[in-house]
Motif scaffolding. Structure first.
Motif, mmCIF file in Angstrom:
data_model
loop_
_atom_site.group_PDB
_atom_site.id
_atom_site.type_symbol
_atom_site.label_atom_id
_atom_site.label_comp_id
_atom_site.label_asym_id
_atom_site.label_seq_id
_atom_site.Cartn_x
_atom_site.Cartn_y
_atom_site.Cartn_z
ATOM 1 N N UNK A 44 -2.728 3.131 7.305
ATOM 2 C CA UNK A 44 -2.680 3.533 5.604
ATOM 3 C C UNK A 44 -1.305 3.279 5.023
ATOM 4 N N UNK A 45 -0.337 3.595 5.772
ATOM 5 C CA UNK A 45 1.285 3.681 5.490
ATOM 6 C C UNK A 45 1.556 2.259 5.525
ATOM 7 N N UNK A 46 1.054 1.544 6.514
ATOM 8 C CA UNK A 46 2.033 0.237 6.894
ATOM 9 C C UNK A 46 1.192 -1.040 6.554
ATOM 10 N N UNK A 47 -0.060 -0.957 6.553
ATOM 11 C CA UNK A 47 -0.737 -2.335 6.546
ATOM 12 C C UNK A 47 -0.112 -3.183 5.300
ATOM 13 N N UNK A 48 0.553 -2.473 4.211
ATOM 14 C CA UNK A 48 1.015 -3.537 3.158
ATOM 15 C C UNK A 48 2.438 -3.169 3.168
ATOM 16 N N UNK B 245 5.079 2.210 0.696
ATOM 17 C CA UNK B 245 4.219 3.025 1.520
ATOM 18 C C UNK B 245 3.201 3.463 0.509
ATOM 19 N N UNK B 246 3.613 3.806 -0.658
ATOM 20 C CA UNK B 246 2.675 4.199 -1.860
ATOM 21 C C UNK B 246 1.811 2.968 -1.964
ATOM 22 N N UNK B 247 2.262 1.832 -2.211
ATOM 23 C CA UNK B 247 1.393 0.465 -2.456
ATOM 24 C C UNK B 247 0.303 0.542 -1.127
ATOM 25 N N UNK B 248 0.764 0.661 -0.064
ATOM 26 C CA UNK B 248 0.021 0.604 0.987
ATOM 27 C C UNK B 248 -1.425 1.584 0.916
ATOM 28 N N UNK B 249 -0.979 2.705 0.779
ATOM 29 C CA UNK B 249 -1.991 3.874 0.815
ATOM 30 C C UNK B 249 -3.018 3.436 -0.385
ATOM 31 N N UNK B 250 -2.504 3.286 -1.581
ATOM 32 C CA UNK B 250 -3.384 2.760 -2.678
ATOM 33 C C UNK B 250 -3.947 1.527 -2.283
ATOM 34 N N UNK B 251 -3.603 0.683 -1.758
ATOM 35 C CA UNK B 251 -4.598 -0.494 -1.367
ATOM 36 C C UNK B 251 -5.776 -0.194 -0.595
ATOM 37 N N UNK B 252 -5.503 0.772 0.463
ATOM 38 C CA UNK B 252 -6.560 1.197 1.461
ATOM 39 C C UNK B 252 -7.698 2.090 0.453
ATOM 40 N N UNK B 253 -7.033 3.159 -0.459
ATOM 41 C CA UNK B 253 -7.875 3.924 -1.012
ATOM 42 C C UNK B 253 -8.795 3.063 -1.966
ATOM 43 N N UNK B 254 -8.134 1.995 -2.870
ATOM 44 C CA UNK B 254 -8.718 1.316 -3.698
ATOM 45 C C UNK B 254 -10.094 0.522 -3.253
ATOM 46 N N UNK B 255 -9.601 -0.013 -1.867
ATOM 47 C CA UNK B 255 -10.524 -1.027 -1.070
ATOM 48 C C UNK B 255 -10.994 -0.465 0.222
ATOM 49 N N UNK B 256 -11.356 0.720 0.174
ATOM 50 C CA UNK B 256 -11.803 1.591 1.379
ATOM 51 C C UNK B 256 -12.587 0.760 2.349
ATOM 52 N N UNK B 257 -13.730 0.184 1.869
ATOM 53 C CA UNK B 257 -14.753 -0.384 2.755
ATOM 54 C C UNK B 257 -13.921 -1.613 3.268
ATOM 55 N N UNK B 258 -13.524 -2.551 2.538
ATOM 56 C CA UNK B 258 -12.936 -3.763 3.209
ATOM 57 C C UNK B 258 -11.769 -3.381 4.060
ATOM 58 N N UNK B 259 -10.882 -2.590 3.616
ATOM 59 C CA UNK B 259 -9.453 -2.176 4.505
ATOM 60 C C UNK B 259 -9.929 -1.582 5.818
ATOM 61 N N UNK B 260 -10.984 -0.810 5.853
ATOM 62 C CA UNK B 260 -11.492 -0.377 7.096
ATOM 63 C C UNK B 260 -11.964 -1.208 8.044
ATOM 64 N N UNK B 261 -12.652 -2.210 7.315
ATOM 65 C CA UNK B 261 -13.236 -3.329 8.167
ATOM 66 C C UNK B 261 -11.996 -4.105 8.680
ATOM 67 N N UNK B 262 -10.916 -4.315 7.962
ATOM 68 C CA UNK B 262 -9.667 -4.863 8.359
ATOM 69 C C UNK B 262 -8.926 -4.143 9.684
#
Length: 257
Positions: free
Chosen positions: A176-180, A196-213
């Motif tokens: 969550x911290x580093x993907x972006x 890191x805020x952008x990275x965490x927000x990207x995961x939270x906003x797109x939880x399903x697709x980012x968990x798949x990634x």
């Protein structure tokens, strides 16, 4: 920053986005195969050498622990591949020298992120050691002995379950911290906190697709480890280039600078 509390803006993606990133990363790999595969080869050789050294020195447990912990430091090891993705996007062909000496990566914010990941990596090693120590009073020095214990006994299976749960939770937190943030920090307009805020927000906003990634990344890395790290020659540059694609897709104001 956006006007809503100063939080970094991110795009909403669909469930098929990770597959598009993989296709895009594979396409980019075909545009610069030699430097990217040499980059992967270097990492594969180092990974195999470390693992072999641990095996012959009767450190079978540490082979497993460090292999799982590889996901903690992989984002920093992929900086050269993010640079390759950036150059390919600009219509240029990256060289191995450009990938090994990334000028944009020589900055304080990236050092902070790298230090944080190394500390988490070391913490995981200690936690893995504690889980192992609590599960048995014996020291399994060879790979065969350790695998036999881990798979063939109830205590070993409990150890694997506990280690997988703890390691998986830590790995997902790092993800969550580093993907972006890792590729984003190649842009000098970003600092480590904003990225890191952008990275965490990207995961939270797109939880399903980012968990798949995250699952795709973890699966490919573990499968690569199962080949004695040989598959890393292709898998690591493929994932690195795909991660650059993910960053560009998720961050609306990202530029190929």
């Amino acid at each position: 920053m956006d006007a809503s509390g100063g939080l970094p803006p991110v795009r909403t993606i669909d469930a098929r986005a990770p597959l598009r990133w993989l296709r895009g990363g594979w396409s980019d790999l075909g545009k610069a195969p030699v430097p990217c595969l040499l980059y992967g080869l270097g990492l594969a050789v180092v990974s195999f050498g470390l693992s072999y050294g641990l095996v012959v020195s009767d450190g079978a447990f540490w082979v497993v622990a460090l292999t799982v912990g590889f996901v903690f430091v992989a984002p920093m090891l992929a900086m050269g591949l993010y640079e390759a993705g950036r150059l390919i996007e600009r219509g240029e062909t990256p060289t191995l020298r450009q990938m090994l000496f990334v000028r944009a990566a020589i900055r304080q914010d990236i050092a902070y992120l790298g230090l944080a990941l190394v500390l988490i990596y070391l913490l995981w090693g200690r936690i893995a050691q504690i889980v192992y120590g609590l599960s048995t009073y014996q020291l399994h020095r060879t790979v065969d002995a350790f695998v036999g214990y881990a798979i063939g006994t109830a205590d070993g299976r409990s150890m694997l379950l506990a280690g997988s749960l703890v390691g998986g939770a830590m790995a997902y937190g790092v993800y969550c911290l580093v993907v972006v943030s890792a590729p984003m920090l190649l842009d000098h307009r970003s600092n480590v906190f904003y990225a890191t805020a952008a990275s965490v927000r990207a995961v939270v906003t797109n939880f399903g697709p980012m968990t798949l990634w995250a699952a795709i990344i973890a699966t490919l890395i573990l499968l690569s480890a199962a080949t004695g790290f040989l598959a890393l020659i292709v898998v690591f540059p493929w994932l690195g280039l795909a991660t650059w694609r993910a960053y560009r897709d998720l961050i609306p104001d990202a530029e190929a600078v």
